[in-house]
Structure formats: C-alpha cells, structure tokens
Scaffold this motif. Structure first.
Motif, PDB file in Angstrom:
ATOM      1  N   LYS A 248       0.822  -1.211   0.000  1.00  0.00           N
ATOM      2  CA  LYS A 248       0.000   0.000   0.000  1.00  0.00           C
ATOM      3  C   LYS A 248       0.859   1.265   0.000  1.00  0.00           C
ATOM      4  N   ILE A 249       1.961   1.227   0.759  1.00  0.00           N
ATOM      5  CA  ILE A 249       2.874   2.381   0.755  1.00  0.00           C
ATOM      6  C   ILE A 249       3.428   2.598  -0.646  1.00  0.00           C
ATOM      7  N   ASN A 250       3.809   1.535  -1.327  1.00  0.00           N
ATOM      8  CA  ASN A 250       4.356   1.658  -2.683  1.00  0.00           C
ATOM      9  C   ASN A 250       3.293   2.105  -3.673  1.00  0.00           C
ATOM     10  N   GLN A 251       2.047   1.679  -3.472  1.00  0.00           N
ATOM     11  CA  GLN A 251       0.977   2.131  -4.364  1.00  0.00           C
ATOM     12  C   GLN A 251       0.699   3.623  -4.198  1.00  0.00           C
ATOM     13  N   MET A 252       0.782   4.117  -3.001  1.00  0.00           N
ATOM     14  CA  MET A 252       0.467   5.517  -2.745  1.00  0.00           C
ATOM     15  C   MET A 252       1.632   6.447  -3.081  1.00  0.00           C
ATOM     16  N   PHE A 253       2.862   6.018  -2.760  1.00  0.00           N
ATOM     17  CA  PHE A 253       4.007   6.916  -2.872  1.00  0.00           C
ATOM     18  C   PHE A 253       4.945   6.580  -4.029  1.00  0.00           C
ATOM     19  N   GLY A 254       4.749   5.435  -4.676  1.00  0.00           N
ATOM     20  CA  GLY A 254       5.620   5.079  -5.786  1.00  0.00           C
ATOM     21  C   GLY A 254       5.344   5.914  -7.026  1.00  0.00           C
ATOM     22  N   TYR A 255       6.329   5.988  -7.910  1.00  0.00           N
ATOM     23  CA  TYR A 255       6.202   6.796  -9.119  1.00  0.00           C
ATOM     24  C   TYR A 255       5.802   5.949 -10.328  1.00  0.00           C
ATOM     25  N   PHE A 256       6.424   4.797 -10.485  1.00  0.00           N
ATOM     26  CA  PHE A 256       6.270   4.058 -11.744  1.00  0.00           C
ATOM     27  C   PHE A 256       4.875   3.483 -11.896  1.00  0.00           C
ATOM     28  N   SER A 257       4.301   2.906 -10.846  1.00  0.00           N
ATOM     29  CA  SER A 257       2.944   2.362 -10.937  1.00  0.00           C
ATOM     30  C   SER A 257       2.086   2.798  -9.755  1.00  0.00           C
ATOM     31  N   GLY A 258       2.517   3.879  -9.061  1.00  0.00           N
ATOM     32  CA  GLY A 258       1.756   4.394  -7.941  1.00  0.00           C
ATOM     33  C   GLY A 258       1.291   5.818  -8.199  1.00  0.00           C
ATOM     34  N   LEU A 259       0.920   6.502  -7.121  1.00  0.00           N
ATOM     35  CA  LEU A 259       0.337   7.832  -7.227  1.00  0.00           C
ATOM     36  C   LEU A 259       1.353   8.957  -6.995  1.00  0.00           C
ATOM     37  N   GLY A 260       2.601   8.627  -6.713  1.00  0.00           N
ATOM     38  CA  GLY A 260       3.650   9.630  -6.642  1.00  0.00           C
ATOM     39  C   GLY A 260       3.491  10.633  -5.520  1.00  0.00           C
ATOM     40  N   MET A 261       2.996  10.224  -4.359  1.00  0.00           N
ATOM     41  CA  MET A 261       2.812  11.173  -3.264  1.00  0.00           C
ATOM     42  C   MET A 261       4.117  11.602  -2.609  1.00  0.00           C
ATOM     43  N   SER A 262       5.224  10.962  -2.966  1.00  0.00           N
ATOM     44  CA  SER A 262       6.525  11.416  -2.446  1.00  0.00           C
ATOM     45  C   SER A 262       6.833  12.827  -2.921  1.00  0.00           C
ATOM     46  N   LEU A 263       6.387  13.153  -4.128  1.00  0.00           N
ATOM     47  CA  LEU A 263       6.392  14.522  -4.640  1.00  0.00           C
ATOM     48  C   LEU A 263       7.786  15.142  -4.749  1.00  0.00           C
ATOM     49  N   ILE A 264       8.804  14.334  -4.930  1.00  0.00           N
ATOM     50  CA  ILE A 264      10.159  14.863  -5.088  1.00  0.00           C
ATOM     51  C   ILE A 264      10.812  14.178  -6.283  1.00  0.00           C
ATOM     52  N   SER A 265      11.427  14.972  -7.141  1.00  0.00           N
ATOM     53  CA  SER A 265      12.237  14.447  -8.238  1.00  0.00           C
ATOM     54  C   SER A 265      13.367  15.429  -8.499  1.00  0.00           C
ATOM     55  N   PHE A 266      14.554  14.890  -8.763  1.00  0.00           N
ATOM     56  CA  PHE A 266      15.709  15.721  -9.070  1.00  0.00           C
ATOM     57  C   PHE A 266      16.039  15.678 -10.557  1.00  0.00           C
ATOM     58  N   ASP A 267      15.098  15.203 -11.354  1.00  0.00           N
ATOM     59  CA  ASP A 267      15.271  15.090 -12.801  1.00  0.00           C
ATOM     60  C   ASP A 267      14.311  16.065 -13.474  1.00  0.00           C
ATOM     61  N   ASN A 287      -5.066  25.794  -9.966  1.00  0.00           N
ATOM     62  CA  ASN A 287      -6.293  25.056 -10.315  1.00  0.00           C
ATOM     63  C   ASN A 287      -5.980  23.624 -10.715  1.00  0.00           C
ATOM     64  N   ILE A 288      -4.949  23.445 -11.535  1.00  0.00           N
ATOM     65  CA  ILE A 288      -4.563  22.099 -11.957  1.00  0.00           C
ATOM     66  C   ILE A 288      -4.108  21.277 -10.753  1.00  0.00           C
ATOM     67  N   ALA A 289      -3.307  21.880  -9.862  1.00  0.00           N
ATOM     68  CA  ALA A 289      -2.791  21.149  -8.701  1.00  0.00           C
ATOM     69  C   ALA A 289      -3.915  20.696  -7.775  1.00  0.00           C
ATOM     70  N   VAL A 290      -4.869  21.571  -7.520  1.00  0.00           N
ATOM     71  CA  VAL A 290      -5.986  21.210  -6.642  1.00  0.00           C
ATOM     72  C   VAL A 290      -6.811  20.085  -7.260  1.00  0.00           C
ATOM     73  N   GLY A 291      -7.090  20.189  -8.553  1.00  0.00           N
ATOM     74  CA  GLY A 291      -7.833  19.135  -9.226  1.00  0.00           C
ATOM     75  C   GLY A 291      -7.098  17.808  -9.206  1.00  0.00           C
ATOM     76  N   PHE A 292      -5.778  17.845  -9.379  1.00  0.00           N
ATOM     77  CA  PHE A 292      -4.983  16.619  -9.342  1.00  0.00           C
ATOM     78  C   PHE A 292      -5.054  15.956  -7.979  1.00  0.00           C
ATOM     79  N   VAL A 293      -4.884  16.728  -6.919  1.00  0.00           N
ATOM     80  CA  VAL A 293      -4.915  16.175  -5.567  1.00  0.00           C
ATOM     81  C   VAL A 293      -6.281  15.554  -5.274  1.00  0.00           C
ATOM     82  N   ILE A 294      -7.340  16.242  -5.641  1.00  0.00           N
ATOM     83  CA  ILE A 294      -8.684  15.739  -5.342  1.00  0.00           C
ATOM     84  C   ILE A 294      -8.954  14.420  -6.071  1.00  0.00           C
ATOM     85  N   PHE A 295      -8.685  14.384  -7.354  1.00  0.00           N
ATOM     86  CA  PHE A 295      -9.094  13.219  -8.147  1.00  0.00           C
ATOM     87  C   PHE A 295      -8.100  12.069  -8.086  1.00  0.00           C
ATOM     88  N   PHE A 296      -6.791  12.358  -8.042  1.00  0.00           N
ATOM     89  CA  PHE A 296      -5.821  11.266  -8.117  1.00  0.00           C
ATOM     90  C   PHE A 296      -5.229  10.886  -6.763  1.00  0.00           C
TER      91      PHE A 296
END
Length: 579
Positions: A248-267, A287-296
């Motif tokens: 569940k942690i990987n599904q929520m915070f992972g990037y490749f097949s998760g929701l990317g809640m870690s929210l950090i990238s150096f690329d 507006n885009i950020a709020v919509g993204f958080v709500i739906f995804f």
C-alpha cells in the motif's frame, strides 16, 4: 490617438481578464505599449522593417536544424523519460552558428541574394528557431505507424498548418491572447541580442552569455546523476525506500505504478514531462494542482481499495490494458485479418480492464469538455461574450499596428495547403464523411480551446474518440485516423498559431514566415518517418516493457490502448450499462 486610447480603456473596463491588472494596463496604453505588463517586459514595442529576415543563411541553418531536431526528437520520443531538444537549445546553438557565419563567410551573391548580409539579426535568429521547431516534435501520425507498424505514415501536418493560419485572426492578432510560454522565448531573444548589459564595456558583473554558459554546463553535468549514475534521483520514492515491501505504501508513494505522493524528483525531464511549469500563470497551475490532488490522491485510492471495476486485481496506475487474468490485453485475439472486430473471439477471450488512474483520466478528459461548457454558460456568459468580442474586434495594440505594415498572407494560401492532403491511400474503412466530420470537430473546438491555451498556457482534448467509437465501432484504424484529423489536427494547429504569435511579437513579416514553416514542415515530417523506420528495424525489443535502454514507447502504449477501447471494442460495449 485619444480615440484609440478611449476604445482600449472601454475594452479593459468591459473585460474580466485574469491576466490583467487594470492600473498597469493603463500605464501600458498611455506609453503606446501592451496593456499586459508581462508582454511589456518581454517584447519590444519597436520594429526595424529594413532588418534582414529571409536570407540564405536562415534557410541553410533552418533546414539543417530541422533535420537534426526532428530526427533526434523522434528518436527519443519512444523513450521514457524522453529527452527532447527544445527551442532553448536551438536558440543558443543557432546564435553561435549565426554569428560565426557573419564573421567568416564571404559576402558573395547567389541569384541576387547575399551569402553574408552582415550581422546576424534577431529576426533571422527567430526564423531559424521557428524552422527548427515547427516540425521538431513527433508527428502524431507516426504513432499510428508505431501501433500498426505498416501503414498511414504520409502526413505532413498541412491540415494543422492551414487551420493555424486561418485561426490567426482569433488567436494571434488580439492583444489579450498573450501566450505566456511565448513570452519566455521573446525575453530570451531580446536578452541575447541586447547590446548593453552587465559584463560588457564598463558595466560590472557576469555577462548574460557567460551566465547562460555556466548554467548550461551545470545542467549538462547534473543530468548524468539522475540520468545515468543514480537513476533513483529521477524516481525519488524515498518513502518506498523506508518500507520497500509494503504494497500500500508503494501504491500511494511510488512513481512508476503508484500515485507519486513522495512529490520529489531531481530530474528536470520528469518535472517538465508534460510542459515546463515556469511559464504558466500561478492561478492556472493552482487550479490544476488542486484538481490533481482531489481526483488522483483522494478519489483514485477510494476507487481502487473498494475494488470498483475489479481494480484491485491490476496495478493502481498503468498506461496499458489488461485481460481477465491480469495479463496485458492481446488485441490480436479479438480482430479479424482486416483489423475489424470479431465479436465471437471477444466473447471467448476476455473483456478489457483498465487501471484506476487510466479509467479516471478518461472520465475526467470527457467531463472537462461538458463541465467547462456548462459552468461557463451558467456563471461566465458575459465574460465569454466580452472575450469573444475583444478577440475579434478589440483595438490593436502597438505590436499589431507594427505588423500591419507588412504584406499579410492571404487566407487562400492556407486553403491551397489544406487541399494538398491525400485522404485515402490504403484500405482503412475511414469514409470521406467521417473525415469531414473530424475536421468540423477540430474547427469547432479550436477557437475556444485556443483561447484557454493562449491565456492559461493549458489546453485539453476533445471527445473525438468517444464520438467515432459510437459511429464506427469495430474499426480501430478509422478511429485512429479520426482522432488524428480532429483532436491532433486541432492541437497541432494551436502549435502553429503559437508560432504565428511568436513571429507577431518578434515582428517577422508574415510571408517569409509562411514559406519558412512550409519548407521546414515538409522536411521534418520526412525525417521523422525515416528515423522511426530505422528504429523499428534496428533496436531490439523496442516498445516492450523489458527494453533495456528505456525505449518502451509510453505514448504508443496509450494510443494503442485507446485504439482497442474506442476502435476495436467500442465505447458502447466497453462502458454502456448491461454490456
């Protein structure tokens, strides 16, 4: 002058433009400049009609850059994350080449045209960049070739070019169509061609060229870390490192097949994968950020963990489709040799299943059209009417008045270009009436969506896949062609309109601009098809998830999945009740 000022003031009072501050706008009008402060800061309100523009060196450099950029961008288009050569790179490199040309080339004449007309001008520089980038991105029809592997690879985007030219009176000439992303390029050009600045002559400090060089070297060195040395910096899933075996942690915070809640990238290629955030107005990004958080980040987990659409049997986030065993959907098992739908084989094989985020993204893309129209009609009728009136009849600003001195491109030129396309070459089951409907759909949405893009730097798709899926079910090739001639034609037409606006700001005469774009587009389209053919013949395992160099074709996966959903199975069978 007073009458024009009064008319402009009336326009501002009647308008409700989120990009404008009325007090600053008045300053711009009284100074005979743009009412928009960001335009005033990035675009010069003067012009030199005698400055060289359409020269031999422009065409030589523009054609060479068009070949190089189109080829490299097509090559990396199939890689994830892709590494694209944008306008900034061409801008800097072409400046060095242009100045070297002016310094070393002899002043010979070829057919009455000077080989070296003098210093490399800002207009020449801008036209070279336009030629290099007008066809620099991968043409959408090459994705049809990638999906089908065999045919429909002859488009050169001339329909898009024609539509972009015809729409220029709505999206280019009006001052309120500011195109925020273009202002960045204009500021860049004016910076590089300014004759007096820090680090030059008696002025202290680091020169602008030296600063750009330092930043470029630093960026190139840094990319080796997320790109090659430690790729974890690109997918910086630090929360997943703490609990690598927690699903569940990987599904929520992972990037490749998760929701990317870690929210950090150096690329930076990850950060700007869907477009640079630096040039977009803050209110639009919010507006885009709020919509993204709500739906995804809120809705998507609720859908997934309640097993809606059997989602828990699949990855939470994926760009491909699946069968009832959780394996990638094998479309070859449900089609006939002519690529038409086989109902019996479909019933014997499996329905098609989508990941939670993929299905949600489809729903949101269609909802965005209807919700935008309904909300706008209910709450912003007056503002929309005012904006439409201003876009057609608003008083020209200083830039439009300066451009009026040049000969304009007649609309019939664009109509001629529109007429050189070939509709039917292979058997595609794509009738002519559907072709006409696709173009009508593109024209219908081009102006309103273009206005949104020109003001906010964001755009959205139209519902072409849904429409053709109901009209011509079971015809995947027809669906892809319909989408190309509608949604993609509209999108690329807006890209051409963006180029026209850039030429408008840089005071490039319209007719030289027209011919430079036509030549560069023809060359770039041919190069893209050649590069793609070479890649499929020489790169092992291309467009597979196990390709060792990252050529997994993410866009092709999405397009291929769309062709199955909307073209083969059809939206009625996939989404309608009791199907």
């Amino acid at each position: 002058m007073a009458a024009k000022t009064d008319d402009a003031l009336d326009d501002l009072i009647a308008a409700d433009d989120p990009n404008i501050d009325r007090n600053q706008a008045l300053d711009g009008i009284y100074e005979d400049d743009s009412p928009y402060p960001e335009v005033r800061s990035a675009v010069a309100n003067t012009d030199d009609p005698g400055m060289p523009v359409s020269t031999i060196r422009v065409y030589v450099m523009g054609i060479l850059w068009a070949i190089l950029v189109a080829g490299l961008n097509q090559f990396f288009f199939f890689r994830y994350p892709s590494v694209g050569i944008g306008g900034g790179v061409i801008l800097l490199a072409s400046l060095a080449v242009g100045r070297a040309w002016a310094k070393v080339m002899p002043n010979w004449h070829i057919l009455g045209h000077s080989l070296n007309p003098g210093p490399f001008t800002i207009k020449e520089h801008a036209l070279v960049v336009i030629m290099a980038t007008v066809g620099g991105g991968s043409a959408y029809a090459t994705d049809i070739v990638a999906v089908q592997r065999v045919y429909y690879g002859q488009t050169y985007n001339f329909v898009c070019f024609s539509m972009g030219g015809i729409l220029r009176r709505f999206l280019v000439n009006p001052p309120s169509m500011i195109w925020p992303d273009i202002l960045v390029s204009c500021a860049f050009f004016n910076t590089l061609h300014t004759r007096t600045y820090a680090g030059m002559g008696g002025r202290g400090g680091v020169s602008r060229e030296r600063l750009f060089l330092y930043v470029c070297i630093a960026a190139a060195i840094w990319y080796f870390f997320p790109g090659y040395i430690f790729m974890g910096l690109s997918y910086f899933s630090w929360v997943c490192w703490i609990a690598p075996n927690n699903i569940k942690i990987n599904q929520m915070f992972g990037y490749f097949s998760g929701l990317g809640m870690s929210l950090i990238s150096f690329d930076w290629n990850q950060i700007a994968y869907i477009g640079s955030p630096l040039a977009t107005p803050w209110w639009a990004e919010a507006n885009i950020a709020v919509g993204f958080v709500i739906f995804f980040w809120l809705v998507a987990p609720c859908i997934y963990y309640t097993n809606t659409w059997y989602s828990k049997y699949l990855p939470m986030s994926s760009r491909i489709s699946y069968d009832n065993t959780g394996a990638p959907y094998d479309v070859s098992r449900i089609i006939n040799p002519d690529a038409s739908f086989n109902l019996t084989a479909y019933e014997e094989y499996s329905p098609l299943f989508l990941s939670t985020t993929f299905a949600l993204a489809y729903g949101l893309s269609f909802a965005s059209i209807t919700s935008t129209l309904v909300h706008a009609i209910l709450f912003f009728r007056k503002q929309i009417f005012d904006q439409s009136r201003r876009s057609i009849n608003e008083q020209p600003d200083i830039h439009a008045r300066l451009m009026s001195k040049y000969k304009q491109v007649p609309d019939w030129w664009y109509v001629v270009i529109f007429g050189v396309i070939t509709i039917e070459v292979w058997h595609t089951e794509f009738p002519v009436w559907a072709f006409c409907l696709s173009l009508a759909l593109a024209f219908l949405f081009a102006v309103p969506i273009g206005m949104i893009t020109a003001i906010t730097n964001f755009g959205f798709s139209v519902i072409s896949e849904l429409i053709i899926g109901y009209i011509l079910p079971g015809r995947p090739i027809a669906m892809m062609m319909f989408k190309t001639w509608s949604t993609i034609t509209m999108g690329q037409a807006l890209g051409f309109a963006s180029d026209f606006k850039f030429g408008h700001y840089m005071k490039i005469p319209p007719r030289p601009m027209f011919w430079a774009q036509v030549v560069a587009t023809m060359i770039a389209g041919t190069v893209q098809l050649g590069v793609q053919a070479w890649m499929f013949a020489n790169i092992p395992d291309i467009c597979t998830q196990t390709q060792k160099n990252g050529f997994i074709c993410p866009n092709t996966d999405v397009f291929g999945t769309a062709s199955i959903i909307w073209g083969v199975i059809g939206p009625q069978r996939q989404f309608s009740k009791d199907q």
